[in-house]
Design a protein around this motif. Structure first.
Motif, PDB file in Angstrom:
ATOM      1  N   GLU A 199       0.821  -1.211   0.000  1.00 51.45           N
ATOM      2  CA  GLU A 199       0.000   0.000   0.000  1.00 51.45           C
ATOM      3  C   GLU A 199       0.854   1.261   0.000  1.00 51.45           C
ATOM      4  O   GLU A 199       0.560   2.229  -0.711  1.00 51.45           O
ATOM      5  CB  GLU A 199      -0.950  -0.033   1.192  1.00 51.45           C
ATOM      6  N   GLN A 200       1.930   1.270   0.764  1.00 52.84           N
ATOM      7  CA  GLN A 200       2.801   2.442   0.810  1.00 52.84           C
ATOM      8  C   GLN A 200       3.478   2.674  -0.542  1.00 52.84           C
ATOM      9  O   GLN A 200       3.579   3.809  -1.019  1.00 52.84           O
ATOM     10  CB  GLN A 200       3.866   2.265   1.894  1.00 52.84           C
ATOM     11  N   ALA A 201       3.926   1.586  -1.177  1.00 52.44           N
ATOM     12  CA  ALA A 201       4.597   1.716  -2.473  1.00 52.44           C
ATOM     13  C   ALA A 201       3.642   2.251  -3.535  1.00 52.44           C
ATOM     14  O   ALA A 201       4.018   3.111  -4.349  1.00 52.44           O
ATOM     15  CB  ALA A 201       5.169   0.373  -2.901  1.00 52.44           C
ATOM     16  N   VAL A 202       2.409   1.765  -3.540  1.00 52.04           N
ATOM     17  CA  VAL A 202       1.441   2.230  -4.535  1.00 52.04           C
ATOM     18  C   VAL A 202       1.115   3.705  -4.312  1.00 52.04           C
ATOM     19  O   VAL A 202       1.037   4.491  -5.276  1.00 52.04           O
ATOM     20  CB  VAL A 202       0.171   1.360  -4.493  1.00 52.04           C
ATOM     21  N   ARG A 203       0.930   4.102  -3.051  1.00 55.39           N
ATOM     22  CA  ARG A 203       0.671   5.525  -2.765  1.00 55.39           C
ATOM     23  C   ARG A 203       1.831   6.390  -3.246  1.00 55.39           C
ATOM     24  O   ARG A 203       1.623   7.459  -3.849  1.00 55.39           O
ATOM     25  CB  ARG A 203       0.445   5.730  -1.265  1.00 55.39           C
ATOM     26  N   THR A 204       3.046   5.943  -2.989  1.00 61.04           N
ATOM     27  CA  THR A 204       4.228   6.698  -3.403  1.00 61.04           C
ATOM     28  C   THR A 204       4.287   6.823  -4.913  1.00 61.04           C
ATOM     29  O   THR A 204       4.544   7.911  -5.470  1.00 61.04           O
ATOM     30  CB  THR A 204       5.500   6.009  -2.880  1.00 61.04           C
ATOM     31  N   TYR A 205       4.058   5.727  -5.597  1.00 58.75           N
ATOM     32  CA  TYR A 205       4.093   5.725  -7.062  1.00 58.75           C
ATOM     33  C   TYR A 205       3.064   6.689  -7.641  1.00 58.75           C
ATOM     34  O   TYR A 205       3.367   7.517  -8.514  1.00 58.75           O
ATOM     35  CB  TYR A 205       3.850   4.299  -7.563  1.00 58.75           C
ATOM     36  N   ARG A 206       1.840   6.631  -7.151  1.00 55.98           N
ATOM     37  CA  ARG A 206       0.786   7.491  -7.699  1.00 55.98           C
ATOM     38  C   ARG A 206       1.070   8.958  -7.394  1.00 55.98           C
ATOM     39  O   ARG A 206       0.825   9.832  -8.240  1.00 55.98           O
ATOM     40  CB  ARG A 206      -0.570   7.065  -7.140  1.00 55.98           C
ATOM     41  N   ALA A 207       1.577   9.242  -6.207  1.00 53.67           N
ATOM     42  CA  ALA A 207       1.828  10.633  -5.809  1.00 53.67           C
ATOM     43  C   ALA A 207       2.971  11.253  -6.604  1.00 53.67           C
ATOM     44  O   ALA A 207       2.957  12.453  -6.896  1.00 53.67           O
ATOM     45  CB  ALA A 207       2.136  10.703  -4.316  1.00 53.67           C
ATOM     46  N   GLN A 208       3.962  10.459  -6.966  1.00 53.09           N
ATOM     47  CA  GLN A 208       5.166  10.997  -7.593  1.00 53.09           C
ATOM     48  C   GLN A 208       5.204  10.796  -9.110  1.00 53.09           C
ATOM     49  O   GLN A 208       6.153  11.227  -9.764  1.00 53.09           O
ATOM     50  CB  GLN A 208       6.406  10.352  -6.964  1.00 53.09           C
ATOM     51  N   PHE A 209       4.180  10.191  -9.678  1.00 50.31           N
ATOM     52  CA  PHE A 209       4.212   9.830 -11.102  1.00 50.31           C
ATOM     53  C   PHE A 209       4.380  11.050 -12.009  1.00 50.31           C
ATOM     54  O   PHE A 209       3.719  12.073 -11.843  1.00 50.31           O
ATOM     55  CB  PHE A 209       2.937   9.081 -11.491  1.00 50.31           C
ATOM     56  N   THR A 210       5.280  10.904 -12.982  1.00 46.71           N
ATOM     57  CA  THR A 210       5.509  11.913 -14.007  1.00 46.71           C
ATOM     58  C   THR A 210       5.186  11.303 -15.372  1.00 46.71           C
ATOM     59  O   THR A 210       5.755  10.264 -15.731  1.00 46.71           O
ATOM     60  CB  THR A 210       6.981  12.372 -14.004  1.00 46.71           C
ATOM     61  N   GLN A 214       5.751   6.826 -22.988  1.00 42.13           N
ATOM     62  CA  GLN A 214       5.102   5.521 -22.933  1.00 42.13           C
ATOM     63  C   GLN A 214       3.776   5.555 -22.197  1.00 42.13           C
ATOM     64  O   GLN A 214       2.827   4.857 -22.585  1.00 42.13           O
ATOM     65  CB  GLN A 214       6.026   4.492 -22.254  1.00 42.13           C
ATOM     66  N   LEU A 215       3.670   6.395 -21.146  1.00 44.23           N
ATOM     67  CA  LEU A 215       2.519   6.305 -20.241  1.00 44.23           C
ATOM     68  C   LEU A 215       2.112   7.689 -19.756  1.00 44.23           C
ATOM     69  O   LEU A 215       2.934   8.432 -19.210  1.00 44.23           O
ATOM     70  CB  LEU A 215       2.892   5.412 -19.050  1.00 44.23           C
ATOM     71  N   SER A 216       0.843   8.039 -19.936  1.00 45.56           N
ATOM     72  CA  SER A 216       0.370   9.372 -19.563  1.00 45.56           C
ATOM     73  C   SER A 216      -0.174   9.445 -18.145  1.00 45.56           C
ATOM     74  O   SER A 216      -0.275  10.530 -17.579  1.00 45.56           O
ATOM     75  CB  SER A 216      -0.726   9.819 -20.543  1.00 45.56           C
ATOM     76  N   ALA A 217      -0.539   8.310 -17.565  1.00 44.47           N
ATOM     77  CA  ALA A 217      -1.099   8.277 -16.209  1.00 44.47           C
ATOM     78  C   ALA A 217      -0.586   7.034 -15.501  1.00 44.47           C
ATOM     79  O   ALA A 217      -0.198   6.055 -16.145  1.00 44.47           O
ATOM     80  CB  ALA A 217      -2.630   8.262 -16.272  1.00 44.47           C
ATOM     81  N   PRO A 218      -0.574   7.019 -14.181  1.00 49.16           N
ATOM     82  CA  PRO A 218      -0.046   5.853 -13.453  1.00 49.16           C
ATOM     83  C   PRO A 218      -0.795   4.580 -13.805  1.00 49.16           C
ATOM     84  O   PRO A 218      -2.006   4.598 -14.065  1.00 49.16           O
ATOM     85  CB  PRO A 218      -0.268   6.223 -11.982  1.00 49.16           C
ATOM     86  N   HIS A 219      -0.060   3.478 -13.783  1.00 51.15           N
ATOM     87  CA  HIS A 219      -0.687   2.171 -14.005  1.00 51.15           C
ATOM     88  C   HIS A 219      -0.069   1.191 -13.012  1.00 51.15           C
ATOM     89  O   HIS A 219       1.118   0.868 -13.102  1.00 51.15           O
ATOM     90  CB  HIS A 219      -0.468   1.688 -15.438  1.00 51.15           C
ATOM     91  N   VAL A 220      -0.891   0.719 -12.076  1.00 47.81           N
ATOM     92  CA  VAL A 220      -0.439  -0.184 -11.009  1.00 47.81           C
ATOM     93  C   VAL A 220      -0.893  -1.601 -11.315  1.00 47.81           C
ATOM     94  O   VAL A 220      -2.085  -1.856 -11.544  1.00 47.81           O
ATOM     95  CB  VAL A 220      -0.998   0.253  -9.646  1.00 47.81           C
ATOM     96  N   ILE A 221       0.061  -2.517 -11.309  1.00 46.36           N
ATOM     97  CA  ILE A 221      -0.217  -3.943 -11.429  1.00 46.36           C
ATOM     98  C   ILE A 221       0.133  -4.579 -10.085  1.00 46.36           C
ATOM     99  O   ILE A 221       1.281  -4.469  -9.636  1.00 46.36           O
ATOM    100  CB  ILE A 221       0.609  -4.594 -12.553  1.00 46.36           C
ATOM    101  N   ALA A 222      -0.832  -5.211  -9.448  1.00 43.56           N
ATOM    102  CA  ALA A 222      -0.593  -5.838  -8.149  1.00 43.56           C
ATOM    103  C   ALA A 222      -0.747  -7.348  -8.288  1.00 43.56           C
ATOM    104  O   ALA A 222      -1.721  -7.829  -8.872  1.00 43.56           O
ATOM    105  CB  ALA A 222      -1.562  -5.309  -7.099  1.00 43.56           C
ATOM    106  N   ALA A 223       0.222  -8.090  -7.745  1.00 48.64           N
ATOM    107  CA  ALA A 223       0.235  -9.542  -7.897  1.00 48.64           C
ATOM    108  C   ALA A 223      -0.456 -10.222  -6.722  1.00 48.64           C
ATOM    109  O   ALA A 223      -0.288  -9.815  -5.561  1.00 48.64           O
ATOM    110  CB  ALA A 223       1.674 -10.041  -8.018  1.00 48.64           C
TER     111      ALA A 223
END
Length: 330
Positions: A199-210, A214-223
């Motif tokens: 959960e912490q990693a996903v929050r960090t990724y979404r908050a800091q995404f540039t 290749q990619l205009s918006a965050p895309h999270v894949i969770a296993a």
């Protein structure tokens, strides 16, 4: 169909059963891939690079991807992932560039910075223990090889140049989340065996995404692990077998050798058993209704745009049935 569930993808380690020939395990991997392709309910199928592990047959990841891609038609096929410190970026660009030329629009390249093995095997691979420190630069170099202009003057990947193979950053910590965000790449979290920082990693990724090319918006894949059956007792019995297999694998890493069932059962109440249970923390088990509810809960917890599902049930028939049940949830 359930509007609550994000798209499904699959992660396969080409698992080798006890006393099973590796050739047979690879045949089963292809059978599962073909069935997933036929069902049409899965976005992508990834294979993971591991070395010196007798129960995993996906060490030569690009070779296995080539075989599976050649024997399927629709599903994207890729790595989940290639452990980039083990390889020169140019070599990976050539391998995946070749795959992209053979199978246009169907090849993914997921990248990790761990060695995927132990220290002794790293030495056998001729890997410098400090190689992971250059992972961010190696990813940039790799991006250049897939573009029209390399970042290394005078050096190009043939095949590879201009193929724009999509990259994905894999991880189980904040490092991968921050790198994926900074580079504007999709981020895949290995919560199927390393649940702690999800959960912490996903929050960090979404908050800091540039955003990137290749990619205009965050895309999270969770296993997540899924053990599905037509009824709960069957699924729960399969889960117990999966737990025993995980204990056997962990104990084998510390030199315990071949373990009988009585020894494995005794280990369930030790630190090895606790570790195995912890690794399987994000495991959805049950009949179709229970699996639907479990995946919806996990997707919400992980804030996931896509679920990367492992299929660890023992036996080909049970794994095929899991695929069919999952397809029925779309």
């Amino acid at each position: 169909m359930s509007a609550q569930l994000p798209p499904f993808s699959l992660l396969d380690l080409a698992t080798v059963g006890r006393d099973q020939p590796i050739a047979r395990a690879l045949e089963e991997t292809l059978t599962l891939a073909r069935r997933a392709d036929e069902l049409g309910a899965f976005e992508r199928l990834w294979f993971a690079e591991h070395h010196n592990m007798p129960r995993i047959a996906s060490a030569a990841t690009s070779v296995l991807i080539a075989h599976v891609a050649a024997n399927t038609e629709r599903i994207r096929v890729g790595s989940g992932g290639v452990m980039l410190p083990n390889h020169a970026p140019l070599v990976i660009a050539e391998q995946f560039g070749t795959l992209a030329e053979l199978h246009p629009g169907r090849i993914d390249l997921g990248l990790g910075r761990a060695p995927g093995t132990d220290g002794a095997t790293m030495r056998a691979l001729r890997v410098d223990p400090r190689a992971s420190e250059s992972f961010p630069d190696d990813v940039r170099e790799l991006q250049g090889y897939f573009a029209d202009e390399s970042r290394v003057e005078g050096i190009h990947a043939y095949p590879g140049r201009g193929t724009s193979v999509p990259l994905y950053i894999l991880g189980s910590s904040l490092f991968g989340a921050q790198l994926a965000a900074a580079y504007g790449l999709p981020y895949a979290f290995a919560s199927h065996f390393a649940p702690d920082a999800l959960e912490q990693a996903v929050r960090t990724y979404r908050a800091q995404f540039t955003p990137s090319e290749q990619l205009s918006a965050p895309h999270v894949i969770a296993a997540v692990n899924v053990i599905a059956a037509d009824d709960s007792p069957t699924a729960l019995a399969a889960r117990e077998k999966v737990l025993h297999a995980r204990v056997r694998m962990l104990a084998g890493r510390v030199g315990s050798g071949r373990l009988d069932e009585a020894t494995v059962a005794a280990l369930l109440d030790t630190a090895v058993g606790a570790q195995a249970r912890h690794m399987l923390h994000y495991t959805v088990v049950g009949d179709p209704g229970e699996v639907t509810a479990g995946l919806a809960d996990f997707a919400a917890r992980a804030d996931a745009d896509e679920l990367m599902i492992t299929n660890p049930a023992p036996g080909l028939d049970q794994r095929l049935r899991t695929l069919e049940i999952l397809a029925g949830l779309r």
